[in-house]
Design a protein around this motif. Sequence first.
Motif, mmCIF file in Angstrom:
data_model
loop_
_atom_site.group_PDB
_atom_site.id
_atom_site.type_symbol
_atom_site.label_atom_id
_atom_site.label_comp_id
_atom_site.label_asym_id
_atom_site.label_seq_id
_atom_site.Cartn_x
_atom_site.Cartn_y
_atom_site.Cartn_z
ATOM 1 N N THR A 2 -2.391 -4.338 -12.113
ATOM 2 C CA THR A 2 -1.436 -5.439 -11.943
ATOM 3 C C THR A 2 -2.027 -6.547 -11.069
ATOM 4 O OG1 THR A 2 -0.455 -4.515 -9.938
ATOM 5 C CG2 THR A 2 0.500 -3.811 -12.058
ATOM 6 N N GLN A 3 -1.419 -7.705 -11.148
ATOM 7 C CA GLN A 3 -1.844 -8.820 -10.300
ATOM 8 C C GLN A 3 -1.602 -8.503 -8.831
ATOM 9 O OE1 GLN A 3 -3.466 -11.714 -11.399
ATOM 10 N NE2 GLN A 3 -3.842 -11.859 -9.198
ATOM 11 N N ALA A 4 -0.523 -7.784 -8.530
ATOM 12 C CA ALA A 4 -0.231 -7.419 -7.140
ATOM 13 C C ALA A 4 -1.353 -6.564 -6.551
ATOM 14 C CB ALA A 4 1.109 -6.682 -7.055
ATOM 15 N N GLU A 5 -1.889 -5.623 -7.346
ATOM 16 C CA GLU A 5 -3.010 -4.804 -6.870
ATOM 17 C C GLU A 5 -4.238 -5.666 -6.616
ATOM 18 O OE1 GLU A 5 -3.533 -1.861 -9.885
ATOM 19 O OE2 GLU A 5 -1.818 -0.676 -9.230
ATOM 20 N N CYS A 6 -4.484 -6.618 -7.494
ATOM 21 C CA CYS A 6 -5.622 -7.529 -7.324
ATOM 22 C C CYS A 6 -5.437 -8.378 -6.072
ATOM 23 C CB CYS A 6 -5.787 -8.407 -8.555
ATOM 24 S SG CYS A 6 -7.184 -9.549 -8.435
ATOM 25 N N ASP A 7 -4.237 -8.907 -5.895
ATOM 26 C CA ASP A 7 -3.960 -9.728 -4.721
ATOM 27 C C ASP A 7 -4.197 -8.953 -3.430
ATOM 28 O OD1 ASP A 7 -3.288 -11.793 -6.426
ATOM 29 O OD2 ASP A 7 -1.118 -11.493 -6.208
ATOM 30 N N ALA A 8 -3.879 -7.657 -3.448
ATOM 31 C CA ALA A 8 -4.107 -6.827 -2.261
ATOM 32 C C ALA A 8 -5.595 -6.728 -1.945
ATOM 33 C CB ALA A 8 -3.513 -5.436 -2.472
ATOM 34 N N TRP A 9 -6.430 -6.612 -2.971
ATOM 35 C CA TRP A 9 -7.882 -6.533 -2.745
ATOM 36 C C TRP A 9 -8.460 -7.864 -2.321
ATOM 37 C CZ3 TRP A 9 -10.374 -2.432 -1.614
ATOM 38 C CH2 TRP A 9 -10.014 -1.205 -2.153
ATOM 39 N N THR A 10 -8.009 -8.951 -2.887
ATOM 40 C CA THR A 10 -8.586 -10.250 -2.543
ATOM 41 C C THR A 10 -8.212 -10.653 -1.129
ATOM 42 O OG1 THR A 10 -6.738 -11.400 -3.607
ATOM 43 C CG2 THR A 10 -8.734 -11.099 -4.909
ATOM 44 N N GLY A 11 -7.105 -10.165 -0.613
ATOM 45 C CA GLY A 11 -6.712 -10.472 0.757
ATOM 46 C C GLY A 11 -7.481 -9.689 1.796
#
Length: 103
Positions: free
Chosen positions: A75-84
């Motif tokens: 999901t995009q939420a999982e990706c956002d967690a990694w990019t942060g």
Amino acid sequence: MTSLDLSNNPSLNTVSLTNTTLTEIDIRNGYNTNIVNENFDISDNPDLICVFVDDATWSSEYWTNIDTTSHFVETQAECDAWTGVDEQLQDQFSIYPNPVNDS
């Protein structure tokens, strides 16, 4: 080009993307299990953070040609967690003096 969407390719059986400037790849097509490890190589992509897949657990187990900086996500939420994560770590470190003269 920093993003590539291959999700509209249900017949996809090979992914070979090495040494690119990609930060995201989306291969969620419902048929990721058709891609065997020998036909999956996304290594040498130091900027690649998120690889969107059908099943992150399955992909981690069966696709090993991936950099340690890249992560299988669903999901995009999982990706956002990694990019942060990188941004949070940068705020926690400082190097002094910069530049260093000795060691």
